[in-house]
Design an enzyme around this catalytic site. Structure first.
Site, mmCIF file in Angstrom:
data_model
loop_
_atom_site.group_PDB
_atom_site.id
_atom_site.type_symbol
_atom_site.label_atom_id
_atom_site.label_comp_id
_atom_site.label_asym_id
_atom_site.label_seq_id
_atom_site.Cartn_x
_atom_site.Cartn_y
_atom_site.Cartn_z
ATOM 1 N N TYR A 125 0.824 -1.214 0.000
ATOM 2 C CA TYR A 125 0.000 0.000 0.000
ATOM 3 C C TYR A 125 0.857 1.263 0.000
ATOM 4 C CZ TYR A 125 -4.520 -2.136 -0.089
ATOM 5 O OH TYR A 125 -5.628 -2.810 -0.513
ATOM 6 N N GLN A 169 -15.609 3.593 -6.704
ATOM 7 C CA GLN A 169 -14.974 2.427 -6.082
ATOM 8 C C GLN A 169 -13.476 2.668 -5.945
ATOM 9 O OE1 GLN A 169 -16.710 -1.431 -7.959
ATOM 10 N NE2 GLN A 169 -16.903 0.186 -9.472
ATOM 11 N N VAL A 200 -9.954 4.326 -4.715
ATOM 12 C CA VAL A 200 -9.434 4.745 -3.420
ATOM 13 C C VAL A 200 -8.385 5.835 -3.598
ATOM 14 C CG1 VAL A 200 -9.899 2.470 -2.422
ATOM 15 C CG2 VAL A 200 -7.635 2.927 -3.415
ATOM 16 N N ASP A 201 -8.252 6.340 -4.843
ATOM 17 C CA ASP A 201 -7.116 7.213 -5.148
ATOM 18 C C ASP A 201 -7.349 8.700 -4.868
ATOM 19 O OD1 ASP A 201 -8.737 8.037 -7.361
ATOM 20 O OD2 ASP A 201 -7.806 6.545 -8.673
ATOM 21 N N HIS A 214 -15.145 2.301 -1.329
ATOM 22 C CA HIS A 214 -14.043 1.413 -0.940
ATOM 23 C C HIS A 214 -12.961 2.121 -0.140
ATOM 24 C CE1 HIS A 214 -15.167 -1.574 -4.400
ATOM 25 N NE2 HIS A 214 -16.002 -1.608 -3.391
ATOM 26 N N CYS A 227 -8.853 -0.747 17.032
ATOM 27 C CA CYS A 227 -9.903 0.133 17.566
ATOM 28 C C CYS A 227 -10.599 0.952 16.478
ATOM 29 C CB CYS A 227 -9.356 1.041 18.666
ATOM 30 S SG CYS A 227 -8.345 2.406 18.051
ATOM 31 N N CYS A 267 -1.047 2.189 16.354
ATOM 32 C CA CYS A 267 -2.034 3.169 16.820
ATOM 33 C C CYS A 267 -1.535 3.882 18.073
ATOM 34 C CB CYS A 267 -3.333 2.415 17.133
ATOM 35 S SG CYS A 267 -4.634 3.436 17.840
ATOM 36 N N CYS A 311 -4.201 2.547 21.102
ATOM 37 C CA CYS A 311 -4.262 1.175 21.620
ATOM 38 C C CYS A 311 -3.080 0.314 21.171
ATOM 39 C CB CYS A 311 -5.579 0.507 21.203
ATOM 40 S SG CYS A 311 -5.587 -0.048 19.490
ATOM 41 N N THR A 353 -15.854 0.620 -14.913
ATOM 42 C CA THR A 353 -15.918 -0.421 -13.879
ATOM 43 C C THR A 353 -16.314 -1.740 -14.533
ATOM 44 O OG1 THR A 353 -17.032 -1.149 -11.855
ATOM 45 C CG2 THR A 353 -18.220 0.435 -13.194
#
Ligand code: NAD
Ligand code: ZN
Length: 249
Positions: A67, A101, A103-104, A119, A130, A147, A150, A188
Site C-alpha cells: 500500500y 470504487q 481509493v485514489d 471502498h 480500535c 495506533c 491502543c 468499472t
C-alpha cells in the site's frame, strides 16, 4: 464523436443523475486497474492476494509495504479529463451524485464536491484494532506503524476483498441509484459486488443506463446507451456535445 440524440436530450433534461466510477476512470492518469498485471517490484503478486484481511494477518508488513508503494504511485498521479468532465456534470445537472470504487482521491483532486467513496481512501489509515482514523503516522523504521491509542497495527482505510462496505456510504449509494433518471457506469468491470448491482437497481426504478467502458462488461447488454472507448475521451466529448453545443434539441 457522435452521440445518440436521445442521450443528449436525456442528459439535458435530467434533474437527477448518478455516476459510479471504477478503476478505469483513473487508467488515463497512469494508475493500473486491478485487471492489468502489476508492474515493478510487485509484478509477481496478484492484488487479490494482497488486498485481503487474511494477507494482512499473515504478513502485515508485506501488505503495508504494498500500500505504501501504491500510495506513492497515486500521489504522483493527476486527474485526467474524465475526472474533470464529472466535475462539470455536477455543475450542469441539478442533482448529481458521484459514487466511486476508487481509493485514489482523484475525483476530489479534480474538484468534485461530494464523492461517495465505497471502498475507502488510500490516503487515510486506520487502526486495525480500535478503528481510529489516523491522517498522520510514523513511517520511520521497518515495522508497520501502530495506533497512538491502543498500539494496534495501522492499516489502510480501504475495503479489502471479503470485507463489508461502509454502511452510510452504501445506503447513500443505493438511494442515489434508486432515485436517479440517468445512471452512468464508468470504467468499472461490473463484477465487484455490491457496487455492480447499483446499475440494475437504478434501471428497475426507471433510470436509463449509460455505460462508458473500454471493453464490453456484463452490464453492456442491459445498458440503454453503451459507449465503448476511453472515459477520458468520451466523457469530455459528451459534456461538450450536451451542454456547450448550440443546437435546438
Ligand atoms: P476493474 O479493474 O475490475 O475494472 C476496470 C474497468 O475499467 C474494466 O472494465 C476496463 O475495461 C475499464 N477500463 C480500463 N481503462 C479504461 C478507460 N481508459 N476508460 C474506460 N474504461 C476503462 O476495476 P473496478 O471495476 O473498479 O473494480 C475493482 C476494484 O479495484 C475496485 O474495488 C477498486 O476499489 C479497486 N481499484 C482501485 C483503483 C484506484 O483507486 N485507482 C485501482 C485499481 C483497483
Ligand atoms: Zn487503536
Amino acid at each position: 464523436m457522435i452521440f445518440p440524440a436521445d442521450l443528449i436530450k436525456a442528459l439535458r433534461q435530467a434533474q437527477r443523475a448518478t455516476a459510479l466510477t471504477g478503476a478505469g476512470v483513473s487508467q488515463e492518469s497512469g494508475l493500473r486497474t486491478f485487471r492489468d498485471a502489476q508492474d515493478g517490484l510487485w509484478a509477481q503478486y496478484r492484488p487479490e492476494d494482497l488486498a485481503t484481511p487474511q494477507a494482512f494477518q499473515r504478513n502485515p508488513k508485506m501488505v503495508w509495504d504494498w500500500y505504501a508503494w501504491r500510495r506513492e504511485k497515486v500521489s504522483q498521479a493527476k486527474p485526467n479529463p474524465a475526472h474533470y468532465a464529472l466535475v462539470e456534470l455536477a455543475k450542469q445537472i441539478p442533482n448529481f451524485t458521484l459514487i466511486t470504487q476508487n481509493v485514489d482521491g482523484l475525483h476530489q483532486a479534480a474538484g468534485s464536491p461530494l464523492v461517495i467513496e465505497l471502498h475507502g481512501n488510500i490516503h487515510r489509515v486506520r487502526c486495525s484494532v480500535c478503528g481510529l482514523i489516523h491522517s498522520r503516522w510514523d513511517q520511520g523504521g521497518d515495522a508497520v506503524p501502530r495506533c497512538k491509542v491502543c498500539n494496534g497495527l495501522l492499516r489502510p482505510d480501504v475495503v479489502w476483498f471479503g470485507e463489508n462496505l461502509p454502511q452510510a456510504e452504501l445506503e447513500a449509494a443505493f438511494e442515489a441509484a434508486r432515485t436517479c433518471e440517468l445512471f452512468f457506469s464508468i470504467g468499472t468491470s461490473g463484477v465487484v459486488q455490491p457496487a455492480a448491482s447499483l446499475a440494475y437497481l437504478a434501471q428497475q426504478q426507471g433510470a436509463r443506463i449509460v455505460e462508458i467502458n473500454a471493453e464490453p462488461t456484463p452490464l453492456t447488454s442491459f445498458a440503454d446507451f453503451a459507449l465503448q472507448g476511453k472515459a477520458g475521451q468520451i466523457l469530455p466529448a459528451l459534456v461538450k456535445a450536451t451542454f456547450f453545443h448550440e443546437s435546438s434539441t
